[in-house]
Design a protein around this motif. Structure first.
Motif, PDB file in Angstrom:
ATOM      1  N   PRO A   6      38.552  17.471  24.836  1.00 11.52           N
ATOM      2  CA  PRO A   6      39.309  17.828  26.038  1.00 11.52           C
ATOM      3  C   PRO A   6      40.127  19.109  25.868  1.00 11.52           C
ATOM      4  O   PRO A   6      40.271  19.876  26.808  1.00 11.52           O
ATOM      5  N   SER A   7      40.632  19.361  24.675  1.00 12.68           N
ATOM      6  CA  SER A   7      41.425  20.570  24.482  1.00 12.68           C
ATOM      7  C   SER A   7      40.534  21.811  24.533  1.00 12.68           C
ATOM      8  O   SER A   7      40.985  22.895  24.887  1.00 12.68           O
ATOM      9  N   LYS A   8      39.264  21.673  24.175  1.00 10.35           N
ATOM     10  CA  LYS A   8      38.347  22.802  24.233  1.00 10.35           C
ATOM     11  C   LYS A   8      37.995  23.153  25.677  1.00 10.35           C
ATOM     12  O   LYS A   8      37.896  24.308  26.046  1.00 10.35           O
ATOM     13  N   THR A   9      37.825  22.162  26.523  1.00  8.64           N
ATOM     14  CA  THR A   9      37.419  22.389  27.901  1.00  8.64           C
ATOM     15  C   THR A   9      38.446  23.231  28.671  1.00  8.64           C
ATOM     16  O   THR A   9      38.069  24.225  29.271  1.00  8.64           O
ATOM     17  N   PRO A  10      39.747  22.901  28.664  1.00  4.90           N
ATOM     18  CA  PRO A  10      40.703  23.757  29.369  1.00  4.90           C
ATOM     19  C   PRO A  10      40.743  25.176  28.811  1.00  4.90           C
ATOM     20  O   PRO A  10      40.888  26.137  29.553  1.00  4.90           O
ATOM     21  N   GLN A  11      40.592  25.310  27.494  1.00  2.00           N
ATOM     22  CA  GLN A  11      40.604  26.649  26.921  1.00  2.00           C
ATOM     23  C   GLN A  11      39.401  27.443  27.436  1.00  2.00           C
ATOM     24  O   GLN A  11      39.522  28.599  27.789  1.00  2.00           O
ATOM     25  N   THR A  12      38.245  26.802  27.482  1.00  2.06           N
ATOM     26  CA  THR A  12      37.050  27.458  27.988  1.00  2.06           C
ATOM     27  C   THR A  12      37.253  27.831  29.456  1.00  2.06           C
ATOM     28  O   THR A  12      36.918  28.916  29.879  1.00  2.06           O
ATOM     29  N   ARG A  13      37.820  26.908  30.218  1.00  2.93           N
ATOM     30  CA  ARG A  13      38.089  27.174  31.633  1.00  2.93           C
ATOM     31  C   ARG A  13      39.071  28.331  31.767  1.00  2.93           C
ATOM     32  O   ARG A  13      38.903  29.216  32.600  1.00  2.93           O
ATOM     33  N   GLU A  14      40.087  28.319  30.920  1.00  8.15           N
ATOM     34  CA  GLU A  14      41.084  29.385  30.953  1.00  8.15           C
ATOM     35  C   GLU A  14      40.436  30.732  30.627  1.00  8.15           C
ATOM     36  O   GLU A  14      40.726  31.735  31.277  1.00  8.15           O
ATOM     37  N   ASP A  15      39.541  30.727  29.641  1.00 10.74           N
ATOM     38  CA  ASP A  15      38.846  31.967  29.289  1.00 10.74           C
ATOM     39  C   ASP A  15      37.991  32.459  30.453  1.00 10.74           C
ATOM     40  O   ASP A  15      37.940  33.652  30.744  1.00 10.74           O
ATOM     41  N   ARG A  16      37.317  31.518  31.128  1.00  8.22           N
ATOM     42  CA  ARG A  16      36.494  31.909  32.280  1.00  8.22           C
ATOM     43  C   ARG A  16      37.363  32.465  33.390  1.00  8.22           C
ATOM     44  O   ARG A  16      37.009  33.463  34.035  1.00  8.22           O
ATOM     45  N   LEU A  17      38.503  31.853  33.620  1.00 13.23           N
ATOM     46  CA  LEU A  17      39.404  32.343  34.659  1.00 13.23           C
ATOM     47  C   LEU A  17      39.947  33.731  34.317  1.00 13.23           C
ATOM     48  O   LEU A  17      40.046  34.600  35.190  1.00 13.23           O
ATOM     49  N   LYS A  18      40.283  33.935  33.053  1.00  9.38           N
ATOM     50  CA  LYS A  18      40.765  35.255  32.626  1.00  9.38           C
ATOM     51  C   LYS A  18      39.692  36.312  32.850  1.00  9.38           C
ATOM     52  O   LYS A  18      39.973  37.405  33.339  1.00  9.38           O
ATOM     53  N   ALA A  19      38.452  35.982  32.496  1.00  5.48           N
ATOM     54  CA  ALA A  19      37.355  36.933  32.653  1.00  5.48           C
ATOM     55  C   ALA A  19      37.112  37.232  34.131  1.00  5.48           C
ATOM     56  O   ALA A  19      36.899  38.389  34.516  1.00  5.48           O
ATOM     57  N   ALA A  20      37.157  36.205  34.961  1.00  9.08           N
ATOM     58  CA  ALA A  20      36.950  36.399  36.394  1.00  9.08           C
ATOM     59  C   ALA A  20      38.072  37.250  36.991  1.00  9.08           C
ATOM     60  O   ALA A  20      37.824  38.127  37.820  1.00  9.08           O
ATOM     61  N   LEU A  21      39.294  36.998  36.566  1.00 10.98           N
ATOM     62  CA  LEU A  21      40.431  37.761  37.067  1.00 10.98           C
ATOM     63  C   LEU A  21      40.318  39.230  36.660  1.00 10.98           C
ATOM     64  O   LEU A  21      40.561  40.135  37.465  1.00 10.98           O
ATOM     65  N   LYS A  22      39.922  39.446  35.416  1.00 11.58           N
ATOM     66  CA  LYS A  22      39.777  40.810  34.926  1.00 11.58           C
ATOM     67  C   LYS A  22      38.683  41.549  35.693  1.00 11.58           C
ATOM     68  O   LYS A  22      38.848  42.711  36.091  1.00 11.58           O
ATOM     69  N   ALA A  23      37.558  40.875  35.943  1.00 10.55           N
ATOM     70  CA  ALA A  23      36.456  41.487  36.684  1.00 10.55           C
ATOM     71  C   ALA A  23      36.881  41.787  38.118  1.00 10.55           C
ATOM     72  O   ALA A  23      36.583  42.859  38.661  1.00 10.55           O
ATOM     73  N   ASN A  24      37.603  40.857  38.736  1.00 11.07           N
ATOM     74  CA  ASN A  24      38.075  41.048  40.099  1.00 11.07           C
ATOM     75  C   ASN A  24      39.043  42.225  40.173  1.00 11.07           C
ATOM     76  O   ASN A  24      38.966  43.051  41.088  1.00 11.07           O
TER      77      ASN A  24
END
Length: 49
Positions: A6-24
């Motif tokens: 479970p701790s890996k999943t939020p981190q992965t989600r957080e990384d995806r959100l960071k990448a999406a925000l940066k691209a946006n």
């Protein structure tokens, strides 16, 4: 083992959100530059006339 999954999943989600925000942000900057240069290009000929 279960505690790590479970701790890996939020981190992965957080990384995806960071990448999406940066691209946006990158896309928005490009759009803003294009808009600014277009407006500057349109204003220049009208100022000369």
């Amino acid at each position: 083992m279960n505690n790590k999954s479970p701790s890996k999943t939020p981190q992965t989600r957080e990384d995806r959100l960071k990448a999406a925000l940066k691209a946006n942000l990158g896309r928005r900057k490009v759009q803003a530059r294009a808009k600014a240069s277009k407006e500057a290009g349109e204003k220049a000929p009208s100022e000369k006339e």
